[in-house]
Enzyme design. Structure first.
Site, PDB file in Angstrom:
ATOM      1  N   SER A  63       0.851  -1.195   0.111  1.00  0.00           N
ATOM      2  CA  SER A  63       0.075  -0.109   0.151  1.00  0.00           C
ATOM      3  C   SER A  63       0.868   1.213  -0.046  1.00  0.00           C
ATOM      4  CB  SER A  63      -1.180   0.123   0.912  1.00  0.00           C
ATOM      5  OG  SER A  63      -2.285  -0.875   0.609  1.00  0.00           O
ATOM      6  N   HIS A  68       4.104  14.253   5.698  1.00  0.00           N
ATOM      7  CA  HIS A  68       4.008  15.595   5.516  1.00  0.00           C
ATOM      8  C   HIS A  68       5.051  16.539   6.595  1.00  0.00           C
ATOM      9  CE1 HIS A  68       1.236  15.192   2.285  1.00  0.00           C
ATOM     10  NE2 HIS A  68       0.596  14.255   3.202  1.00  0.00           N
ATOM     11  N   CYS A  83      -1.983  -3.581   3.272  1.00  0.00           N
ATOM     12  CA  CYS A  83      -2.839  -4.482   3.147  1.00  0.00           C
ATOM     13  C   CYS A  83      -2.167  -5.803   3.957  1.00  0.00           C
ATOM     14  CB  CYS A  83      -3.509  -4.639   1.939  1.00  0.00           C
ATOM     15  SG  CYS A  83      -2.351  -5.040   0.606  1.00  0.00           S
TER      16      CYS A  83
END
Lengths: 121, 121
Positions: A63, A68, A83
Site C-alpha cells: 500500500s 508531510h 494490506c
C-alpha cells in the site's frame, strides 16, 4: 482485503534534522525504513517546499507511506498503510513507523491505528 | 496544522472501468479531480500491477490523495487528506472524493472522516 493504517501526528520535532526539512534525506529515510522492515517499494515521489517543508509518499506493493513536514511548526503527519493480502504486515508497518519517528524525534505524539477493508472484500 | 482526512473502502466496483484497472486513466482521474476542486497538485506517482491493479498517490500543496485498486476483489481504498493551513479545504476534499467515487461506482462503501493535527501544532 484486510489492512492496517497507522496515523501519527508528531509535535515538537527539532529543526536541525535534515530529514525534517529536506526532501532527499526524508525520501532516503522512508525508503530505507520500508526496505529494512521487509516491505516492497514500487515507487516514490517527494516534493520540496520553499523555504522549507516536505510532502512525500512511498508506494509499496503492500500500500503506501505518506509524510508531510511543517518545520515552521515543528509538526509532522505520517501514514503507514499496509494490506494483509498474503501475510499479516502489521509488525512491518509498526517497524517503519518507529524507524521514522526515531529520526524525527517528536517531543509529543498522537497515534491512531485504523482497521481497513475487512470481510466484505 | 488542522486538517481533515477522508478514508473510503469501496466494494463491488465494476471491472469494465479503465480507471479501476489501469494506472494512466486512474492517474488522470485523480489529478483532474484535485485540480477541478481547486486543490494544488505538486506531483504524482502511480504503479501498475500485473495483470491488474493500481497503487498511486497525488501530492498536493494541501497534503495528498492515495488510492489502491484490487480489481480481482472489486475493491478500492481511497484517502484524501488536506490540511487547512490558510483556508478550510474540507469541501474541496469531499469534492475530490465524490468525483473519484462517481467514476469507480462502488456498490457498497464504508467511510471515515478523521480530524488531524489540532491546537497543539
Amino acid at each position: 482485503m484486510d489492512g492496517i493504517h497507522l496515523l501519527g501526528e508528531w509535535y515538537g520535532c527539532p529543526h536541525d534534522v535534515p530529514e525534517f526539512t529536506q526532501a532527499n534525506p526524508l525520501r532516503d529515510l522512508c525508503v530505507r525504513a520500508a526496505r529494512e522492515s521487509g516491505l516492497t517499494v514500487v515507487g516514490d515521489r517527494f516534493f520540496q517546499f520553499e523555504p522549507q517543508g516536505v510532502t512525500g509518499t512511498v508506494l509499496l506493493a503492500e500500500s503506501h507511506i505518506a509524510i508531510h513536514t511543517w518545520p515552521e511548526a515543528g509538526f509532522v503527519t505520517v501514514d503507514v498503510y499496509v494490506c494483509n493480502l498474503t501475510t499479516d504486515n502489521t509488525a512491518k508497518a509498526e517497524q517503519v513507523f518507529r524507524t521514522i519517528q526515531a529520526v524525527l524525534r517528536p517531543a509529543r505524539t498522537r497515534f491512531q491505528s485504523i482497521h481497513r477493508g475487512g470481510k466484505d472484500a
